[in-house]
Design an enzyme around this catalytic site. Structure first.
Site, PDB file in Angstrom:
ATOM      1  N   GLN A 265       0.946  -1.186  -0.022  1.00 62.69           N
ATOM      2  CA  GLN A 265       0.020  -0.071   0.057  1.00 62.69           C
ATOM      3  C   GLN A 265       0.620   1.201  -0.034  1.00 62.69           C
ATOM      4  OE1 GLN A 265      -2.699  -1.810  -1.076  1.00 62.69           O
ATOM      5  NE2 GLN A 265      -3.480   0.099  -0.194  1.00 62.69           N
ATOM      6  N   HIS A 268       1.542   3.037  -3.415  1.00 59.24           N
ATOM      7  CA  HIS A 268       0.638   3.852  -4.052  1.00 59.24           C
ATOM      8  C   HIS A 268       1.141   5.475  -4.225  1.00 59.24           C
ATOM      9  CE1 HIS A 268      -2.816   1.677  -5.205  1.00 59.24           C
ATOM     10  NE2 HIS A 268      -2.641   0.848  -4.014  1.00 59.24           N
ATOM     11  N   GLU A 335      -9.402   1.847   5.484  1.00 58.36           N
ATOM     12  CA  GLU A 335     -10.097   1.292   4.100  1.00 58.36           C
ATOM     13  C   GLU A 335      -9.696  -0.079   4.115  1.00 58.36           C
ATOM     14  OE1 GLU A 335      -8.949   2.735  -0.599  1.00 58.36           O
ATOM     15  OE2 GLU A 335      -7.425   2.823   1.158  1.00 58.36           O
ATOM     16  N   HIS A 336      -8.570  -0.713   4.196  1.00 59.28           N
ATOM     17  CA  HIS A 336      -8.349  -2.206   4.187  1.00 59.28           C
ATOM     18  C   HIS A 336      -8.026  -2.531   5.438  1.00 59.28           C
ATOM     19  CE1 HIS A 336      -7.091  -0.224   0.100  1.00 59.28           C
ATOM     20  NE2 HIS A 336      -7.828  -1.134  -0.390  1.00 59.28           N
ATOM     21  N   ASP A 369      -7.513  -5.834  -4.436  1.00 59.90           N
ATOM     22  CA  ASP A 369      -7.373  -4.872  -5.476  1.00 59.90           C
ATOM     23  C   ASP A 369      -7.744  -5.168  -6.883  1.00 59.90           C
ATOM     24  OD1 ASP A 369      -6.611  -2.955  -3.550  1.00 59.90           O
ATOM     25  OD2 ASP A 369      -4.286  -3.117  -3.925  1.00 59.90           O
ATOM     26  N   HIS A 428     -52.173  19.699   7.473  1.00 60.17           N
ATOM     27  CA  HIS A 428     -51.679  18.225   7.197  1.00 60.17           C
ATOM     28  C   HIS A 428     -52.943  17.263   7.313  1.00 60.17           C
ATOM     29  CE1 HIS A 428     -47.846  19.486   6.646  1.00 60.17           C
ATOM     30  NE2 HIS A 428     -46.953  18.201   6.500  1.00 60.17           N
TER      31      HIS A 428
END
Length: 443
Positions: A265, A268, A335-336, A369, A428
């Protein structure tokens, strides 16, 4: 290479106090918003001319047209490496299996005799999908965005990816090939906030892009800021920030695996987060030792991996027990999230906050992924505490259909009138009284 946070010895704080102790990348969308605002409004007013100018300014390319010609899509697929094509086809096949099973069906509930509420699911009419094209090329993001939209039944799908100078102003050919494989023929050479503005406002002319109802897909901070700017005008998936991996591990974890997954990761982006949470100081030491040779053998070392691992967003977090580790990863909301412990499935079942959970040593994040069948467009920055990853449901809208007979309405009118008057909204109640001669039906 990577810092440590020692949370052993004292009781862990609760809620926000625990979150504040954990590593996180700085990602100031609000500050970026002020910079993308004039760009977005320029696209609004000048349309395609603005797109061409920003391609020249930001990407260093001179575009003759923004929409990618059909022959360029066909050529990209024809010239695609057969091994890459086979891998993409398998990724698409597996993603379809998973996402097809997510489709909800219409359901009717009888509330009372003569009174029903039906929930039907209607796909968004038109979506704009974004595939990043900065430090890396992401045909996998094309798959992850297009497949759920198609399985949801979205009728009109457009995709944008930044123009590339080395490919004559077209998006990367692997992006184009993935579009062709998926049957997406409306593709635009536009990147960042410019692409989001194009989708939100639309552009006119033969090369124009009709406006969309929703924009999804990962991107940099400028994409995130543009999504925030247009929220309300269009639907969005999430304001995606830098990617994250958290690993909850004990002494049974293999440090070679853990180090490799953290690095996977970190490659990235220099802001990517790599976090190990463990109750084993021995494992922490072994992972640190293992990082050195693995990083040295990697490709994007100086510009991505080392700054990511050394950044404030990455750390090894030491805890007293896996119970405390579970509290930490739930507070972090990765996230992961990988679970590399004894009885990993049982620990994974107890996690409440994560974009996606990867169980045991044979389900690394890299599998998700590309080829697990799951979706890799996931919430970041702790948003997994309240948001989900991209799915078929992201592209569907639930609509309630209310169908009552006269008798069924009569039976509940007195409750509606009572509640309307309690809220000081007598009209109403009058809307029901008018149907019964201005009298509340007797019960």
């Amino acid at each position: 290479m990577i810092s440590r946070i020692d949370l052993r010895g004292d009781a862990l704080p609760e809620g926000g106090a625990l979150r504040d102790l954990l590593p996180r990348a700085e990602f100031d969308v609000e500050a970026a918003l002020e910079k993308v605002r004039p760009i977005c409004e320029d696209v609004h007013h000048r349309g395609t001319a603005a797109l061409i100018e920003y391609a020249r300014r930001f990407d260093g390319v001179e575009l003759a047209q923004v929409r990618v010609p059909a022959e360029a899509l066909a050529a990209a697929l024809e010239q695609l490496d057969p091994a890459v094509r086979a891998a993409l086809e398998e990724s698409i096949r597996r993603a379809r299996i998973v996402h097809r099973n997510q489709r909800r069906t219409e359901h009717t509930t009888q509330v009372v005799p003569g009174g029903t509420v039906t929930e039907k699911w209607v796909p968004v009419e038109r979506v704009g999908l974004y595939a990043p094209g900065g430090r890396s090329v992401y045909p996998s993001s094309v798959v992850m965005n297009v497949v759920p939209a198609q399985e949801a039944g979205v009728a009109s799908i457009a995709l944008a990816s930044p123009p590339q100078k080395e490919f004559g102003g077209l998006p990367h050919p692997t992006i184009l090939a993935a579009c062709a494989l998926l049957g997406v023929d409306e593709v635009y050479a536009a990147g960042g906030a410019v692409a989001v503005a194009m989708f939100a406002y639309g552009t006119s002319g033969p090369d124009g892009c009709p406006p969309v109802n929703m924009v999804t897909g990962p991107g940099n901070i400028w994409v995130a800021a543009a999504k925030r700017y247009f929220t309300g005008r269009i639907g969005i998936d999430t304001e995606a920030g830098p990617t994250e991996i958290a690993v909850l591990a004990d002494s049974t974890a293999d440090p070679v695996h853990v180090a490799a997954d953290l690095i996977s990761q970190a490659e990235h982006d220099p802001l990517a987060a790599a976090v190990l949470v463990t109750d084993s100081a021995e494992l922490a030491d072994a992972v640190e030792r293992e990082l050195e040779p693995q990083v040295a053998a990697s490709k994007h070392v100086e510009d991505r991996i080392k700054p990511a691992l050394a950044g404030r967003q990455s750390a090894i977090v030491l805890v007293d027990s896996l119970e405390d580790g579970l509290k930490v990863v739930d507070a972090y909301g990765a996230e992961h999230l990988e679970i590399q412990t004894a009885d990993a499935a049982a620990w994974a079942a107890r996690v409440r906050n994560a974009g996606a959970i990867f169980v045991g040593p044979w389900a690394p994040v890299s599998l998700g992924d590309y080829c697990a069948g799951s979706n890799h467009v996931l919430p970041t920055g702790g948003c997994a505490c309240h948001s989900s990853g991209l799915s078929v449901q992201s592209f569907l809208r639930g609509i309630h259909i209310v169908d009552y007979t006269r008798d069924a309405l009569a039976e509940v009118t007195h409750h509606v009138v009572t509640l309307a008057e309690a809220e000081d909204l007598p009209a109403h109640g009058a809307a029901l009284k008018a149907r019964f001669g201005w009298k509340v039906p007797q019960q």
